[in-house]
Design a protein around this motif. Sequence first.
Motif, PDB file in Angstrom:
ATOM      1  N   PRO A  34       8.670  39.749  46.284  1.00 22.60           N
ATOM      2  CA  PRO A  34       7.880  40.758  46.983  1.00 22.60           C
ATOM      3  C   PRO A  34       7.416  41.892  46.067  1.00 22.60           C
ATOM      4  O   PRO A  34       6.656  42.756  46.490  1.00 22.60           O
ATOM      5  CB  PRO A  34       8.860  41.289  48.041  1.00 22.60           C
ATOM      6  CG  PRO A  34      10.200  41.129  47.405  1.00 22.60           C
ATOM      7  CD  PRO A  34      10.108  39.867  46.581  1.00 22.60           C
ATOM      8  N   ILE A  35       7.857  41.880  44.817  1.00 19.37           N
ATOM      9  CA  ILE A  35       7.585  42.986  43.893  1.00 19.37           C
ATOM     10  C   ILE A  35       6.483  42.651  42.896  1.00 19.37           C
ATOM     11  O   ILE A  35       5.581  43.445  42.633  1.00 19.37           O
ATOM     12  CB  ILE A  35       8.860  43.393  43.126  1.00 19.37           C
ATOM     13  CG1 ILE A  35       9.995  43.685  44.111  1.00 19.37           C
ATOM     14  CG2 ILE A  35       8.580  44.585  42.226  1.00 19.37           C
ATOM     15  CD1 ILE A  35       9.722  44.828  45.063  1.00 19.37           C
ATOM     16  N   VAL A  36       6.551  41.447  42.328  1.00 16.45           N
ATOM     17  CA  VAL A  36       5.581  41.033  41.315  1.00 16.45           C
ATOM     18  C   VAL A  36       5.028  39.664  41.695  1.00 16.45           C
ATOM     19  O   VAL A  36       5.657  38.939  42.476  1.00 16.45           O
ATOM     20  CB  VAL A  36       6.221  40.976  39.906  1.00 16.45           C
ATOM     21  CG1 VAL A  36       6.741  42.344  39.497  1.00 16.45           C
ATOM     22  CG2 VAL A  36       7.337  39.933  39.848  1.00 16.45           C
ATOM     23  N   ALA A  62      13.962  45.201  39.381  1.00 19.36           N
ATOM     24  CA  ALA A  62      14.462  46.244  38.487  1.00 19.36           C
ATOM     25  C   ALA A  62      13.428  46.658  37.446  1.00 19.36           C
ATOM     26  O   ALA A  62      13.362  47.825  37.052  1.00 19.36           O
ATOM     27  CB  ALA A  62      15.738  45.770  37.798  1.00 19.36           C
ATOM     28  N   THR A  63      12.617  45.703  36.998  1.00 16.05           N
ATOM     29  CA  THR A  63      11.676  45.987  35.914  1.00 16.05           C
ATOM     30  C   THR A  63      10.256  46.209  36.399  1.00 16.05           C
ATOM     31  O   THR A  63       9.463  46.864  35.706  1.00 16.05           O
ATOM     32  CB  THR A  63      11.662  44.832  34.904  1.00 16.05           C
ATOM     33  OG1 THR A  63      11.181  43.633  35.558  1.00 16.05           O
ATOM     34  CG2 THR A  63      13.061  44.568  34.349  1.00 16.05           C
ATOM     35  N   ALA A  69      10.938  40.259  33.641  1.00 16.24           N
ATOM     36  CA  ALA A  69      11.819  39.435  34.461  1.00 16.24           C
ATOM     37  C   ALA A  69      12.057  38.073  33.813  1.00 16.24           C
ATOM     38  O   ALA A  69      13.185  37.565  33.794  1.00 16.24           O
ATOM     39  CB  ALA A  69      11.228  39.258  35.858  1.00 16.24           C
ATOM     40  N   LEU A  70      11.011  37.491  33.238  1.00 19.92           N
ATOM     41  CA  LEU A  70      11.157  36.190  32.581  1.00 19.92           C
ATOM     42  C   LEU A  70      11.972  36.310  31.292  1.00 19.92           C
ATOM     43  O   LEU A  70      12.715  35.389  30.933  1.00 19.92           O
ATOM     44  CB  LEU A  70       9.785  35.583  32.299  1.00 19.92           C
ATOM     45  CG  LEU A  70       8.978  35.198  33.540  1.00 19.92           C
ATOM     46  CD1 LEU A  70       7.611  34.650  33.139  1.00 19.92           C
ATOM     47  CD2 LEU A  70       9.731  34.186  34.399  1.00 19.92           C
ATOM     48  N   ALA A  71      11.846  37.422  30.594  1.00 18.78           N
ATOM     49  CA  ALA A  71      12.649  37.638  29.385  1.00 18.78           C
ATOM     50  C   ALA A  71      14.129  37.732  29.743  1.00 18.78           C
ATOM     51  O   ALA A  71      14.990  37.171  29.038  1.00 18.78           O
ATOM     52  CB  ALA A  71      12.185  38.903  28.670  1.00 18.78           C
ATOM     53  N   ILE A  72      14.420  38.412  30.850  1.00 18.31           N
ATOM     54  CA  ILE A  72      15.809  38.501  31.307  1.00 18.31           C
ATOM     55  C   ILE A  72      16.323  37.128  31.726  1.00 18.31           C
ATOM     56  O   ILE A  72      17.452  36.743  31.411  1.00 18.31           O
ATOM     57  CB  ILE A  72      15.921  39.510  32.467  1.00 18.31           C
ATOM     58  CG1 ILE A  72      15.662  40.924  31.954  1.00 18.31           C
ATOM     59  CG2 ILE A  72      17.290  39.422  33.143  1.00 18.31           C
ATOM     60  CD1 ILE A  72      15.539  41.960  33.059  1.00 18.31           C
ATOM     61  N   LEU A  73      15.493  36.366  32.437  1.00 16.22           N
ATOM     62  CA  LEU A  73      15.887  35.018  32.840  1.00 16.22           C
ATOM     63  C   LEU A  73      16.178  34.157  31.626  1.00 16.22           C
ATOM     64  O   LEU A  73      17.191  33.433  31.597  1.00 16.22           O
ATOM     65  CB  LEU A  73      14.783  34.386  33.680  1.00 16.22           C
ATOM     66  CG  LEU A  73      14.962  32.901  34.030  1.00 16.22           C
ATOM     67  CD1 LEU A  73      16.225  32.692  34.842  1.00 16.22           C
ATOM     68  CD2 LEU A  73      13.738  32.374  34.780  1.00 16.22           C
ATOM     69  N   ALA A  74      15.321  34.197  30.616  1.00 17.89           N
ATOM     70  CA  ALA A  74      15.511  33.374  29.413  1.00 17.89           C
ATOM     71  C   ALA A  74      16.848  33.684  28.748  1.00 17.89           C
ATOM     72  O   ALA A  74      17.570  32.772  28.310  1.00 17.89           O
ATOM     73  CB  ALA A  74      14.362  33.604  28.443  1.00 17.89           C
ATOM     74  N   LYS A  75      17.200  34.956  28.673  1.00 18.13           N
ATOM     75  CA  LYS A  75      18.484  35.332  28.075  1.00 18.13           C
ATOM     76  C   LYS A  75      19.655  34.931  28.972  1.00 18.13           C
ATOM     77  O   LYS A  75      20.711  34.519  28.490  1.00 18.13           O
ATOM     78  CB  LYS A  75      18.510  36.837  27.817  1.00 18.13           C
ATOM     79  CG  LYS A  75      17.552  37.306  26.732  1.00 18.13           C
ATOM     80  CD  LYS A  75      17.645  38.809  26.529  1.00 18.13           C
ATOM     81  CE  LYS A  75      16.695  39.282  25.430  1.00 18.13           C
ATOM     82  NZ  LYS A  75      16.743  40.761  25.245  1.00 18.13           N
TER      83      LYS A  75
END
Length: 238
Positions: A34-36, A62-63, A69-75
């Motif tokens: 709902p955010i991005v 959060a971002t 968000a995808l960078a956080i997911l990848a990590k």
Amino acid sequence: MKPFFDRVEILSDGANYLPDGTVVGFRVKVMTSPIVPLAVVGSGSVPVIDAITDMTFLAAKATGSVDDALAILAKSLATIKAEGFAGDSPARLAIGAISGTRGPITLFFSTFEDDAAAPFKLHDRPFGFGQGEYPPAEEMAAAGWSHRAPLAEYGAFLFEYMRGRKRPDPAYPGSVPIYSIGGHLDLTIVRSDGYEHRRLLTWPDVIGERINPNPPQDEDPGIPFDDGTTFSDGTGWA
């Protein structure tokens, strides 16, 4: 799942089923932030799909950014692998989003070993991502396929074709082939300013029964009486 210059289009069926193909429920499989402008769809373990999707959407909240968000997911995928999460409940997730730097993008990752790509790594698919058996190219073209055609023009034909063919569960490549397309066919369109959802098909699958693309034809009930009534068992004259 296919990216266009201004959007990402996603086709998905709606059946949740056991390894033998028995339907346990129906749902809209494409989940949207709902955010991005970011949508996720998965196959395999529903709890794993939901948990990783929720984590991704929390990162987006959060971002406020698809890229972050995808960078956080990848990590996070490396941590998920190290901790053994999803080790015995395999899943594959695909993502369609509108990146702030790259525009429409499609990506996927798996939590299990197979021939498609290394697990627990986010893989770009610039021309789109799909699972299943595709019809011959000439049949696809006859049904409306082209690189620029929207999925609504040939999606129903594509999924009817796949519905009629048994294949192993993507999360269990060595399993016995089953019919695995069922419930309904949904089209989700991701744009920078929101989402569009359309139901393209509904199939007569039943919870508690295996998916069957070729159900037996109903027997001829016969001819009713002149007043429209029938015998007590619902049949008429032969």
